[in-house]
Design an enzyme around this catalytic site. Structure first.
Site, mmCIF file in Angstrom:
data_model
loop_
_atom_site.group_PDB
_atom_site.id
_atom_site.type_symbol
_atom_site.label_atom_id
_atom_site.label_comp_id
_atom_site.label_asym_id
_atom_site.label_seq_id
_atom_site.Cartn_x
_atom_site.Cartn_y
_atom_site.Cartn_z
ATOM 1 N N LEU A 34 -5.463 2.275 -5.340
ATOM 2 C CA LEU A 34 -4.881 3.441 -5.982
ATOM 3 C C LEU A 34 -5.618 4.741 -5.663
ATOM 4 O O LEU A 34 -6.825 4.758 -5.471
ATOM 5 C CB LEU A 34 -4.848 3.232 -7.498
ATOM 6 C CG LEU A 34 -4.143 1.967 -7.991
ATOM 7 C CD1 LEU A 34 -4.115 1.947 -9.512
ATOM 8 C CD2 LEU A 34 -2.722 1.881 -7.436
ATOM 9 N N HIS A 84 -1.020 7.880 -7.217
ATOM 10 C CA HIS A 84 -0.600 6.786 -8.090
ATOM 11 C C HIS A 84 -0.907 7.113 -9.553
ATOM 12 O O HIS A 84 -0.095 6.855 -10.453
ATOM 13 C CB HIS A 84 -1.324 5.493 -7.718
ATOM 14 C CG HIS A 84 -0.998 4.985 -6.352
ATOM 15 N ND1 HIS A 84 -1.949 4.824 -5.385
ATOM 16 C CD2 HIS A 84 0.179 4.605 -5.791
ATOM 17 C CE1 HIS A 84 -1.378 4.345 -4.289
ATOM 18 N NE2 HIS A 84 -0.096 4.220 -4.503
ATOM 19 N N GLY A 139 7.057 7.425 -6.957
ATOM 20 C CA GLY A 139 6.660 8.585 -6.176
ATOM 21 C C GLY A 139 7.701 8.909 -5.122
ATOM 22 O O GLY A 139 8.276 8.019 -4.497
ATOM 23 N N LYS A 140 7.924 10.188 -4.900
ATOM 24 C CA LYS A 140 8.925 10.621 -3.923
ATOM 25 C C LYS A 140 8.369 10.682 -2.504
ATOM 26 O O LYS A 140 9.086 11.069 -1.586
ATOM 27 C CB LYS A 140 9.498 11.981 -4.337
ATOM 28 C CG LYS A 140 10.352 11.887 -5.601
ATOM 29 C CD LYS A 140 10.670 13.238 -6.207
ATOM 30 C CE LYS A 140 11.627 14.035 -5.377
ATOM 31 N NZ LYS A 140 12.061 15.281 -6.070
ATOM 32 N N LYS A 141 7.119 10.272 -2.308
ATOM 33 C CA LYS A 141 6.594 10.245 -0.939
ATOM 34 C C LYS A 141 7.412 9.288 -0.081
ATOM 35 O O LYS A 141 7.711 9.578 1.067
ATOM 36 C CB LYS A 141 5.114 9.856 -0.911
ATOM 37 C CG LYS A 141 4.515 9.914 0.506
ATOM 38 C CD LYS A 141 3.008 9.835 0.467
ATOM 39 C CE LYS A 141 2.539 8.432 0.148
ATOM 40 N NZ LYS A 141 2.730 7.517 1.319
ATOM 41 N N ARG A 154 -3.245 4.309 2.935
ATOM 42 C CA ARG A 154 -3.534 4.115 4.351
ATOM 43 C C ARG A 154 -4.414 5.220 4.938
ATOM 44 O O ARG A 154 -4.906 5.086 6.067
ATOM 45 C CB ARG A 154 -2.230 4.011 5.141
ATOM 46 C CG ARG A 154 -1.431 2.747 4.860
ATOM 47 C CD ARG A 154 -0.142 2.713 5.670
ATOM 48 N NE ARG A 154 0.541 1.437 5.575
ATOM 49 C CZ ARG A 154 1.398 1.109 4.625
ATOM 50 N NH1 ARG A 154 1.668 1.989 3.661
ATOM 51 N NH2 ARG A 154 1.981 -0.078 4.607
#
Length: 233
Positions: A4, A8, A100-102, A140
């Site tokens: 996280l 997050h 999340g809109k990512k 990542r």
């Protein structure tokens, strides 16, 4: 999927605005890895994740960490995000779910699934959380070398430049896409896709005549990153 970061944790804070009891699911879904990614090397720090979750004002009430959501007999071949989320919804039975809109496509896919299958859950999309330099926060990002990190900033910069151009009259999606791809490739990235799609339907558009979102995936070294930017002209 664990490991996280502040993005997050912002979802947890958002959840507290809509619910009395907050459940966080942590599940590394094998079906969400591209062919170039290694599931076994995905970063993991469950103990650290718990500590981070409890640092959020109000903490969390439950952390749901299933080992395998697919081990229910033979013939279960659908391992996409819709299948996983529907399983989570059926098990947890939430009233509200924050995404999340990512991962814009995932958020819209879940909105459509909830509508089509009549799930009694409200879906809320939370805005992208970014580093101070503009890079979208991602588990990542830990894979990036300092040099790759600098190169990866080309994603947000090219998206911001394209949005500015669109808001000032550029409606040709191809021209905007070409500018994004060129900027990322000149920085040393390898573009997987750069698509401009309708915000609601996710259908590819040729000219901007309604609200759209630019979705990008690009690799820097061995790290695949995604980002997007909404345009509401």
């Amino acid at each position: 999927m664990g490991y996280l970061h502040k993005g997050h944790l912002s979802l947890v804070s958002e959840a507290h605005q809509h619910a009395d009891l907050v459940v966080v699911s942590i599940y590394v879904n094998p079906g969400q890895f591209s062919t170039s990614e290694d599931l076994s090397t995905y970063p993991s720090d469950f103990h650290g994740d718990i500590q981070k979750l409890m640092s959020v004002p109000g903490g969390v009430d439950v952390v749901f960490n299933p080992y395998d959501l697919y081990d229910y007999g033979r013939g279960r071949d659908s391992k996409g995000v819709a299948t996983v989320v529907s399983k989570l919804f059926n098990i947890v039975e939430p009233d509200v779910a924050i995404f999340g809109k990512k991962d814009y496509q995932q958020w819209r896919l879940i909105c459509r699934m909830v509508r089509d299958l009549d799930f009694s859950v409200q879906i809320i999309g939370s805005e992208i959380t970014r580093e101070d330099d503009g890079l979208a926060m991602s588990s990542r990002n830990v894979y990036l070398s300092p040099e790759e990190w600098k190169k990866a900033l080309s994603i947000n910069r090219s998206l911001s430049k394209a949005k500015h151009a669109a808001e000032n009259g550029q409606i040709s999606c191809k021209r905007l896409q070409d500018s994004i791809i060129l900027a990322i490739e000149e920085a040393g990235g390898n573009v997987d896709y750069a698509e401009i799609v309708d915000q609601e339907t996710l259908e590819v558009v040729e000219e901007i005549k309604a609200p759209v979102v630019i979705c990008v995936a690009a690799c820097f070294g061995k790290t695949r990153l995604i980002d997007n930017m909404e345009i509401s002209t």
